[in-house]
Design an enzyme around this catalytic site. Structure first.
Site, PDB file in Angstrom:
ATOM      1  N   GLU A 111       0.886  -1.393   0.046  1.00 16.21           N
ATOM      2  CA  GLU A 111       0.118   0.403  -0.085  1.00 16.21           C
ATOM      3  C   GLU A 111       0.368   1.114   0.401  1.00 16.21           C
ATOM      4  O   GLU A 111       0.685   2.307  -0.506  1.00 16.21           O
ATOM      5  CB  GLU A 111      -0.608   0.335   1.717  1.00 16.21           C
ATOM      6  N   GLU A 131      -2.867 -10.729   3.605  1.00 15.88           N
ATOM      7  CA  GLU A 131      -4.049 -10.541   4.436  1.00 15.88           C
ATOM      8  C   GLU A 131      -4.919 -11.575   4.895  1.00 15.88           C
ATOM      9  O   GLU A 131      -5.167 -11.740   6.052  1.00 15.88           O
ATOM     10  CB  GLU A 131      -4.789  -9.063   4.434  1.00 15.88           C
TER      11      GLU A 131
HETATM   12  C1  1HE Z   1       7.793  -8.168  12.087  1.00 17.00           C
HETATM   13  C2  1HE Z   1       7.223  -7.599  10.839  1.00 17.00           C
HETATM   14  C3  1HE Z   1       5.773  -7.009  10.769  1.00 17.00           C
HETATM   15  C4  1HE Z   1       8.334  -8.919  10.571  1.00 17.00           C
HETATM   16  N1  1HE Z   1       4.934  -6.829  12.131  1.00 17.00           N
HETATM   17  N2  1HE Z   1       6.711  -7.555  12.866  1.00 17.00           N
HETATM   18  N3  1HE Z   1       2.306  -8.325   6.490  1.00 17.00           N
HETATM   19  C5  1HE Z   1       2.833  -9.541   7.351  1.00 17.00           C
HETATM   20  O1  1HE Z   1       2.310 -10.829   7.259  1.00 17.00           O
HETATM   21  C6  1HE Z   1       4.006  -9.897   6.361  1.00 17.00           C
HETATM   22  C7  1HE Z   1       4.801 -10.873   7.447  1.00 17.00           C
HETATM   23  N4  1HE Z   1       6.365 -10.718   7.595  1.00 17.00           N
HETATM   24  C8  1HE Z   1       7.147 -11.867   7.241  1.00 17.00           C
HETATM   25  O2  1HE Z   1       5.710 -12.573   6.274  1.00 17.00           O
HETATM   26  C9  1HE Z   1       8.188 -11.859   6.959  1.00 17.00           C
HETATM   27  O3  1HE Z   1       8.888 -11.625   8.029  1.00 17.00           O
HETATM   28  C10 1HE Z   1       9.202 -11.837   6.176  1.00 17.00           C
HETATM   29  C11 1HE Z   1       8.871 -11.794   4.267  1.00 17.00           C
HETATM   30  C12 1HE Z   1       8.776 -10.099   5.772  1.00 17.00           C
HETATM   31  C13 1HE Z   1      10.812 -11.721   6.158  1.00 17.00           C
HETATM   32  O4  1HE Z   1      10.960 -12.481   6.453  1.00 17.00           O
HETATM   33  P1  1HE Z   1      12.252 -12.744   7.258  1.00 17.00           P
HETATM   34  O5  1HE Z   1      12.644 -14.865   7.205  1.00 17.00           O
HETATM   35  O6  1HE Z   1      13.692 -12.409   6.578  1.00 17.00           O
HETATM   36  O7  1HE Z   1      11.895 -11.928   9.038  1.00 17.00           O
HETATM   37  P2  1HE Z   1      10.975 -13.082   9.909  1.00 17.00           P
HETATM   38  O8  1HE Z   1      12.119 -13.927  11.274  1.00 17.00           O
HETATM   39  O9  1HE Z   1      10.077 -13.364   9.417  1.00 17.00           O
HETATM   40  O10 1HE Z   1      10.709 -11.571  10.952  1.00 17.00           O
HETATM   41  C14 1HE Z   1      12.114 -11.051  11.415  1.00 17.00           C
HETATM   42  C15 1HE Z   1      11.747 -10.330  12.368  1.00 17.00           C
HETATM   43  O11 1HE Z   1      10.550  -9.167  12.300  1.00 17.00           O
HETATM   44  C16 1HE Z   1      10.644 -10.792  13.848  1.00 17.00           C
HETATM   45  O12 1HE Z   1      10.543 -10.507  15.157  1.00 17.00           O
HETATM   46  P3  1HE Z   1      11.884 -11.187  15.973  1.00 17.00           P
HETATM   47  O13 1HE Z   1      11.374 -10.444  17.510  1.00 17.00           O
HETATM   48  O14 1HE Z   1      11.164 -12.757  16.057  1.00 17.00           O
HETATM   49  O15 1HE Z   1      13.006 -10.858  15.551  1.00 17.00           O
HETATM   50  C17 1HE Z   1       8.936 -10.518  13.249  1.00 17.00           C
HETATM   51  O16 1HE Z   1       7.913 -10.682  14.351  1.00 17.00           O
HETATM   52  C18 1HE Z   1       9.025  -8.467  12.365  1.00 17.00           C
HETATM   53  N5  1HE Z   1       8.104  -8.482  11.221  1.00 17.00           N
HETATM   54  N6  1HE Z   1       6.997  -9.098   9.606  1.00 17.00           N
HETATM   55  C19 1HE Z   1       6.539  -6.838  12.774  1.00 17.00           C
HETATM   56  N7  1HE Z   1       4.602  -7.153   9.814  1.00 17.00           N
HETATM   57  C20 1HE Z   1      -3.426  -1.027   7.781  1.00 17.00           C
HETATM   58  S1  1HE Z   1      -4.122  -2.698   7.088  1.00 17.00           S
HETATM   59  C21 1HE Z   1      -2.207  -3.017   6.522  1.00 17.00           C
HETATM   60  C22 1HE Z   1      -2.520  -5.339   7.102  1.00 17.00           C
HETATM   61  C23 1HE Z   1      -1.004  -5.512   6.710  1.00 17.00           C
HETATM   62  O17 1HE Z   1      -0.705  -5.216   6.541  1.00 17.00           O
HETATM   63  S2  1HE Z   1      -1.231  -7.315   7.849  1.00 17.00           S
HETATM   64  C24 1HE Z   1       0.605  -7.377   7.704  1.00 17.00           C
HETATM   65  C25 1HE Z   1       0.527  -8.248   5.876  1.00 17.00           C
END
Ligand code: 1HE
Length: 259
Positions: A111, A131
């Site tokens: 977005e 989502e």
């Molecule tokens: C996060 C977030 C997040 C990672 N919010 N903390 N978005 C999603 O569903 C995407 C979610 N994220 C992922 O799928 C992956 O993290 C990635 C593909 C982006 C990257 O993967 P990777 O292997 O490099 O990293 P990771 O191990 O998954 O994440 C590293 C850290 O970032 C980890 O925290 P840690 O404390 O365990 O190190 C994750 O929890 C954190 N992290 N993504 C918070 N999104 C206005 S409405 C909009 C609606 C949406 O956007 S829904 C969200 C969609």
């Protein structure tokens, strides 16, 4: 600003989202910072590069904050409206915003990217709207901005069939305007921004605001609005020296090179 670093390079501001530990996920304070920057930018800033720290452009909504705040429906709706306002200021301001993308451009990250004007991507870039899988919904403008770029039907398919688009597919459906080599997006985005920063202000205003707004209008209203904008832009007194340079064969000629 705590989550966004701003670096000035002449007329260009380089904005870097600095939340690599959360893959540049967008929390309320980051959206607030984006809003404040685009609300009243320094008039000397004529173009912006939007880049991010780490391997991923943006992981969308900060799911951790969402979980912790445990917002009610009206509160979440207001939060979404805050995203819309911030991204509208970016899309409909008169400053070209060039995105330098890599890694995940997903959910709210897509977005954010959809509100920029030129999107340069490295081969690692991928797009998704996860989502559906997460049991949530888009709220930062995807139903309008992303659907207009890729078509509503593709957006529905992307969410229902849980598709991830690689950079090539992103290019084919308009999410990417230029694919560059690994590690090259920042430099290319800066070069585009520096060139766009040299356009007349009024021309950038017409391109950035006019084209999007006119496409929300009926044909008759759109053609009328176009004639008004063209009246302003084409009679800009600063234009005369450029035309004189063209007649004197001093202005660069267009070349038939494709990209
Ligand atoms: C996060 C977030 C997040 C990672 N919010 N903390 N978005 C999603 O569903 C995407 C979610 N994220 C992922 O799928 C992956 O993290 C990635 C593909 C982006 C990257 O993967 P990777 O292997 O490099 O990293 P990771 O191990 O998954 O994440 C590293 C850290 O970032 C980890 O925290 P840690 O404390 O365990 O190190 C994750 O929890 C954190 N992290 N993504 C918070 N999104 C206005 S409405 C909009 C609606 C949406 O956007 S829904 C969200 C969609």
């Amino acid at each position: 600003m705590a989550n966004i670093e701003i670096e000035r390079r002449g007329k260009v501001a380089i904005l870097t989202l600095c939340r690599r530990e959360r893959r540049n996920a967008l929390d309320e304070s980051t959206i607030g910072e984006i809003d404040r920057f685009f609300d009243r930018p320094d008039p000397a800033i004529r173009a912006v590069v939007l880049r991010t720290d780490g391997d991923h452009f943006c992981a969308g909504l900060d799911l951790q904050e969402h979980y912790e705040l445990d917002r009610g429906p009206v509160e979440f709706m207001r939060m979404c409206q805050g995203w819309h306002r911030a991204f509208d200021k970016m899309q409909f301001g008169s400053i070209p915003v060039i995105a330098a993308m890599k890694g995940a451009v997903v959910g709210g990250g897509l977005e954010l990217a959809a509100a920029t004007h030129v999107r340069v991507a490295e081969p690692s870039t991928f797009f998704a709207l996860p989502e559906g899988q997460r049991g949530v919904f888009t709220g930062g403008g995807a139903t309008v901005r992303v659907a207009r770029i890729i078509t509503p039907a593709r957006m529905i398919d992307m969410m229902i069939a849980a598709r991830t688009y690689d950079v090539k597919r992103g290019f084919d459906c308009g999410l990417v305007h230029e694919i560059v080599g690994e590690g090259e997006a920042d430099a290319r985005a800066l070069a585009i921004a520096e060139a766009a920063a040299e356009h007349y202000d009024i021309t950038n205003f017409a391109i950035l605001t006019g084209i999007s707004r006119i496409n929300d209008m009926s044909t008759t209203d759109g053609l009328f609005a176009e004639s008004l904008l063209a009246g302003m832009v084409m009679t800009n007194p600063q234009l005369r020296p450029s035309l004189e340079a063209f007649f004197a064969k001093k202005a660069p000629r267009l070349e038939p090179k494709g990209e």
